[in-house]
Design a protein around this motif. Structure first.
Motif: not given
Length: 116
Positions: A85-88, A94-115
């Motif tokens: 529609x009118x947005x993207x 991002x892979x979370x670096x393992x120090x002691x425990x493995x937490x997998x990935x950090x995922x974030x989503x952002x939406x912006x209106x199309x220009x």
């Protein structure tokens, strides 16, 4: 009096042994604190990358390049974008670096209106 002096000399090594027993607990707590900081940092970087990628995609530029340029050196990010529609919407992972425990990935989503 000589009896008291003899007992005090015997007890002085006990404190050192107690400290040695407590060191592993302190190390685990310190490493857990560092790991929590790394998780928060990776999540913040994923959010920054998602916003930068969404901004670029809304201007019809390369979202992946914008995502990669938004994160600190040494951090690998992958972005996927989709227009609707009118947005993207851009999702950054991002892979979370393992120090002691493995937490997998950090995922974030952002939406912006199309220009337009």
């Amino acid at each position: 009096m000589p009896y008291r002096r003899r007992l005090r000399g015997r007890d002085s090594g006990q404190v050192a042994i107690e400290y040695l027993g407590f060191i592993p607990v302190l190390l685990i707590v310190a490493l857990a604190g560092i790991q929590i900081g790394v998780v928060a940092y990776a999540a913040e970087q994923a959010g920054t990358a998602a916003r930068a990628g969404a901004r670029a995609a809304s201007l019809r530029q390369d979202a992946q390049q914008a995502c990669a340029g938004a994160v600190s050196g040494g951090i690998t990010v992958s972005c996927s974008s989709g227009a609707g529609g009118d947005s993207v919407t851009v999702t950054a992972t991002v892979r979370i670096p393992k120090i002691v425990w493995d937490f997998g990935d950090a995922t974030k989503t952002a939406t912006m209106p199309l220009d337009h």
